[in-house]
Design an enzyme around this catalytic site. Structure first.
Site, PDB file in Angstrom:
ATOM      1  N   ARG A  35       0.672  -1.090  -0.006  1.00  0.00           N
ATOM      2  CA  ARG A  35      -0.063  -0.069  -0.035  1.00  0.00           C
ATOM      3  C   ARG A  35       1.007   1.468   0.053  1.00  0.00           C
ATOM      4  NH1 ARG A  35      -2.270   0.662   6.169  1.00  0.00           N
ATOM      5  NH2 ARG A  35      -0.303   0.886   7.314  1.00  0.00           N
ATOM      6  N   ALA A 198      17.046  -1.080  20.820  1.00  0.00           N
ATOM      7  CA  ALA A 198      17.912  -0.649  19.935  1.00  0.00           C
ATOM      8  C   ALA A 198      17.544   0.695  19.008  1.00  0.00           C
ATOM      9  CB  ALA A 198      17.773  -1.909  18.965  1.00  0.00           C
ATOM     10  N   HIS A 460      44.808 -14.214  12.490  1.00  0.00           N
ATOM     11  CA  HIS A 460      45.298 -13.264  13.271  1.00  0.00           C
ATOM     12  C   HIS A 460      46.203 -12.291  12.312  1.00  0.00           C
ATOM     13  CE1 HIS A 460      48.001 -11.338  16.316  1.00  0.00           C
ATOM     14  NE2 HIS A 460      48.992 -11.416  15.676  1.00  0.00           N
TER      15      HIS A 460
END
Length: 481
Positions: A35, A198, A460
């Site tokens: 819509r 949030a 790493h």
């Protein structure tokens, strides 16, 4: 004569349009009813544009601390709020076009208007009472309009809208929802944010980066109440260090409006009331499902607290009617909606081994500074359930990549079942944790144990090494702390 489909989906948000795509892939004759705007709230007014705003805020924050990186810039970097908003809207517009393309690619018909389910297997589409706000792109070609349509399966994916508290309803001028907060005409000098979920925390973080004096009011004891208390406590300290003012165990009881400001009456835990004056206020006290005017009540579709009740496959109590996404209840997250959409369609199509949605494995992410992300249960919840647990922690202060980034204020926390080694929960705060959390989500979905995680090689130097170190710590084997 009414046009017939295998599946009709009401709403084209993340749940709706993804369900439509999957239905098209499986060869089902599919239509989607919209819509207002393809992509729904998430794409146009939620997840995507807010992340664009927060990216601008992050860059501004870094720009104002260049000396920390040995860099010199003459003069101060400032924000052009109109340009920041324009960029955000452009990002949404680009993705809005993409949804239309996906509908065409997967042979999904788009029906423009407002749908009402008149009978199981039948909808009537009328003219939209909510005209398109900010038409961004032409609609896909051959869009269908008002009329009666039939389908054996009808999926309600109408999303949710901001919840309003009685007497403190948003007015679009002085009291904003996320709609107004996303497109400010100007930067207020002061802002009160009611609610620290949030939505509230992300906007509080953004506006603070823009230089606004921000106060957050939260009724619960901690900010971001759904998160692990230890993680939210670390996030609170970092947010306050950035200049946010945070009041917990407090509630806004009344708001008085002036010509261009508000005065909020804030009641604290001890019953005292203080008045906070701000130019604007954001109401971020949650959302509620869009279940009205769909014909659900007349058909006897069961609802609970403003949301449609479903099983793990999206089925309601009325055969042939389904619901997915925010309208079907928490967690009200776009990725949960997408997953529910796929599960629902695959079940309808009769695919074998379709697993119901497991809400316990849905990750949550908050994109403030610092970021927060989690999956599974908190430490407090594990104890409440009587689980015998091991808890591991690893601070970003011991992670080489985080230190090199200048982002060493973070924590990775994991919770294991002591007997089985099952990963019950993972909780993170710090740099890029919204990207890292998926590693733990995959591990939980694969029923990975602590032994397998400890024998996984992490690259790493990366911040992700903190994930492995937290697992090692849970078993007294941390190598770098």
């Amino acid at each position: 004569m009414a046009e017939n489909y295998d599946v009709i989906i009401i709403g084209s948000g993340p749940g709706g349009y993804v369900a439509a795509v999957r239905a098209g892939q499986l060869g089902l004759k599919t239509a989607i009813v919209e819509r207002e705007h393809l992509g729904g709230i998430c794409l146009n007014w939620g997840c995507i544009p807010t992340k664009a705003l927060l990216r601008s805020a992050e860059i501004l924050d870094h720009s104002n601390h260049l000396k920390d990186y040995g860099l010199v810039l003459e003069g101060k970097v400032s924000a052009d709020v109109k340009a920041v908003v324009a960029r955000s809207r452009g990002v949404s517009a680009r993705l809005n076009t993409g949804v239309g393309f996906l509908m065409k690619k997967n042979k999904v018909d788009v029906i423009w208007g407002e749908a009402k389910i008149t009978n199981p297997g039948e909808i009537v589409v009328g003219k939209s009472t909510k005209p398109v706000v900010e038409p961004q792109h032409p609609l896909p070609k051959n869009v269908k309009g008002e009329g009666t349509y039939t389908a054996k399966h009808i999926i309600v994916a109408t999303g949710a809208r901001p919840r309003a508290l009685p007497g403190i309803e948003p007015d679009g001028k002085l009291i904003w929802t996320y709609f107004e907060a996303l497109k400010p005409d100007f930067l207020p000098k002061s802002l009160l944010v009611m609610g620290s979920g949030a939505i509230g925390i992300e906007f509080a973080s953004f506006y603070r980066s823009m230089g606004v004096d921000v106060t957050v009011v939260e009724v619960m004891p901690t900010i971001m109440p759904v998160e692990d208390a230890e993680i939210s406590g670390i996030a609170r300290k970092q947010l306050e260090k950035r200049g946010l003012k945070i009041l917990t165990k407090a509630k806004v009881t009344k708001v008085e409006k002036a010509a261009n400001s508000i005065t909020a009456h804030v009641e604290t835990e001890d019953g005292k009331v203080q008045q906070i004056v701000a130019d604007r206020m954001i109401s971020a006290v949650g959302v509620q499902g869009n279940i009205e005017n769909l014909g659900l009540e007349a058909l006897g579709v069961k609802t609970d607290r403003g949301c449609v009740v479903i099983d793990g496959y999206g089925k309601t109590n009325v055969p042939g009617i389904y619901a997915i996404g925010d309208v079907a209840g928490p967690p009200m997250l776009a990725h949960k909606a997408e997953h529910e959409g796929v599960v629902c369609i695959e079940k309808i199509a009769g695919l074998p081994n379709v697993h119901p949605t497991d809400k316990g494995k849905v990750p949550g992410c908050t994109y403030c500074q610092p970021q927060v992300a989690s999956v599974g249960i908190t430490e407090a919840k594990a104890k409440e359930l009587g689980r015998d647990i091991r808890v591991g922690r690893f601070s970003f202060a011991f992670n080489g990549k985080a230190i090199a980034l200048g982002e060493d204020q973070g924590l990775c926390k994991v919770i294991f079942d002591k007997k089985t080694g099952e990963l019950l929960g993972a909780h993170m705060v710090g740099a890029e944790v919204t990207e890292l959390i998926q590693g733990f989500v995959v591990a939980m979905n694969l029923e990975t144990t602590e032994e397998e995680l400890m024998h996984t090689i992490f690259p790493h130097p990366t911040v992700s090494e903190s994930m492995k170190e937290s697992v090692l710590d849970a078993y007294g084997r941390a190598l770098n702390a």
